[in-house]
Write a protein that holds these residues in place. Structure first.
Motif, PDB file in Angstrom:
ATOM      1  N   UNK A   1      20.702  79.959  43.368  1.00  0.00           N
ATOM      2  CA  UNK A   1      19.393  79.700  43.889  1.00  0.00           C
ATOM      3  C   UNK A   1      19.498  80.023  45.551  1.00  0.00           C
ATOM      4  N   UNK A   2      20.496  79.465  46.201  1.00  0.00           N
ATOM      5  CA  UNK A   2      20.834  80.085  47.629  1.00  0.00           C
ATOM      6  C   UNK A   2      20.750  81.432  47.913  1.00  0.00           C
ATOM      7  N   UNK A   3      21.592  81.939  46.957  1.00  0.00           N
ATOM      8  CA  UNK A   3      21.848  83.565  47.196  1.00  0.00           C
ATOM      9  C   UNK A   3      20.672  84.168  47.007  1.00  0.00           C
ATOM     10  N   UNK A   4      19.815  83.659  45.997  1.00  0.00           N
ATOM     11  CA  UNK A   4      18.428  84.381  45.960  1.00  0.00           C
ATOM     12  C   UNK A   4      17.495  84.419  47.085  1.00  0.00           C
ATOM     13  N   UNK A   5      17.767  83.472  48.035  1.00  0.00           N
ATOM     14  CA  UNK A   5      16.913  83.326  49.224  1.00  0.00           C
ATOM     15  C   UNK A   5      17.353  83.915  50.356  1.00  0.00           C
TER      16      UNK A   5
ATOM     17  N   UNK B   1      17.838  87.511  50.610  1.00  0.00           N
ATOM     18  CA  UNK B   1      16.788  88.551  50.939  1.00  0.00           C
ATOM     19  C   UNK B   1      16.137  88.983  49.653  1.00  0.00           C
ATOM     20  N   UNK B   2      15.185  89.874  49.879  1.00  0.00           N
ATOM     21  CA  UNK B   2      14.377  90.396  48.370  1.00  0.00           C
ATOM     22  C   UNK B   2      15.448  91.080  47.507  1.00  0.00           C
TER      23      UNK B   2
ATOM     24  N   UNK C   1      19.801  88.735  41.343  1.00  0.00           N
ATOM     25  CA  UNK C   1      19.867  87.434  40.907  1.00  0.00           C
ATOM     26  C   UNK C   1      18.914  86.999  39.677  1.00  0.00           C
ATOM     27  N   UNK C   2      17.745  87.375  39.934  1.00  0.00           N
ATOM     28  CA  UNK C   2      16.706  87.268  38.543  1.00  0.00           C
ATOM     29  C   UNK C   2      16.811  88.226  37.582  1.00  0.00           C
ATOM     30  N   UNK C   3      17.565  89.459  37.708  1.00  0.00           N
ATOM     31  CA  UNK C   3      17.491  90.331  36.867  1.00  0.00           C
ATOM     32  C   UNK C   3      18.406  89.927  35.414  1.00  0.00           C
TER      33      UNK C   3
END
Length: 339
Positions: A20-24, A26-27, A33-35
């Motif tokens: 979750x931290x990594x997803x924040x 950059x876009x 991460x969501x893929x």
């Protein structure tokens, strides 16, 4: 390059908050991460899922059993949807199986999505029900890697219900694809040609295409084997040293095969069973002896020996419960590093 970013983001799986931290950041990282592809490769890389917590049935003299969830990972959110009088029965392949004994119903629950599916007990045969046990597993148990089989399009599951009546033990299965119970199987007979009773509180283990239940007959603990493909049933004797029915026996998997964890006084004995050449049964082999008292020698307040309280079979973890003068504590013991 996204391939290099994936290498960077292969965080230890026991702390999912890091993703979750990594997803924040950059876009691009958020999209990665969501893929579905990254999540699939992340699970394939780590293989064994982490244990974020465990469920158990809380028993007391003044109330009915209720399931409780204990968090182990700090990033795991609390699970609040456990207010009903459910009993924890089984967990496998991303699903938890609970029971409502008063309503003769089972509940299949996905703790991640909170999706629940309630199904009634199979219609009982004409004989009186004595004991029962059940297990939940992925429908494609023989061809699935179980990394995400409880998600969306592949959300089908199978429930195996073993029932001991007054004179026989029979089994039927429930498929979520058809939402129906199958017909009852033929009776299970051992070499003594007499009936026994399935043990409701012994762990169940899935090894290959066979499911194993605890079984009790004529004062002896045995193992009931149920072949998922052929629907054949058979009984397996314990090692000769363990045939005393008073010993504490837990069915587990060891190195991909059937195993046992048994406790005698303060020692934990590990047993494995594998087929020999040409599929011939090679019998039981004692693989390890663990002195539980030595593991807690630094705990000066321990007044009673640690006891095995349960197993998390898919990830090779045994739960040990210790007691002091005024409290009880549960420890997790990971078997994987010592295999």
């Amino acid at each position: 390059m996204e391939e290099l970013i994936e290498e960077i983001l292969r965080f230890p799986p026991h702390d999912p908050a890091l993703l979750v931290h990594a997803a924040l950041v950059c876009k691009q990282w958020c999209r990665l991460v969501l893929g579905a592809g990254f999540q699939r490769r992340f699970r394939e890389f780590h293989r064994t899922p982490p244990m974020l917590g465990f469920l158990y049935s809380s028993l007391s003299y003044c109330s009915k059993p209720k399931p409780k969830f204990v968090r182990i990972a700090a990033s795991c959110p609390p699970i609040a949807h456990l207010s009903h009088c459910w009993m924890v029965i089984d967990a496998r392949h991303g699903r938890v199986q609970l029971a409502e004994p008063e309503k003769n119903a089972l509940v299949i629950w996905d703790p991640i999505t909170d999706h629940q599916r309630r199904l009634p007990f199979p219609k009982q045969p004409s004989q009186s029900l004595v004991t029962w046990s059940a297990a939940v597993l992925c429908t494609a148990h023989g061809s699935c890697d179980h990394l995400d089989c409880h998600n969306s399009s592949r959300s089908s599951f199978l429930v195996v219900f073993a029932c001991s009546c007054t004179s026989e033990t029979i089994i039927c299965t429930y498929s979520s694809d058809t939402a129906t119970w199958s017909r009852w199987s033929d009776s299970i007979y051992t070499h003594q040609q007499s009936s026994g009773y399935v043990q409701p509180f012994m762990p169940r283990a899935l090894v290959g295409n066979a499911l194993y239940f605890g079984f009790y007959q004529r004062g002896r603990i045995m193992i009931l084997k149920y072949e998922l493909e052929s629907h054949e049933q058979s009984a397996i004797d314990l090692p000769p040293l363990l045939e005393n029915g008073t010993i504490d026996v837990h069915i587990i998997t060891l190195d991909g095969g059937l195993g046992l964890a048994t406790q005698r006084e303060s020692k934990l004995y590990m047993w494995s069973r594998k087929d020999g050449l040409l599929g011939v049964d090679a019998g039981w082999t004692q693989t390890r002896v663990i002195d539980l008292q030595m593991m807690f020698r630094s705990n000066a307040t321990l007044t009673l020996r640690p006891d095995v309280a349960g197993v998390a079979d898919d990830i090779g973890v045994i739960f040990l419960r210790t007691r002091t003068d005024d409290s009880a504590t549960t420890y997790t013991f990971d078997l994987r590093p010592i295999r």
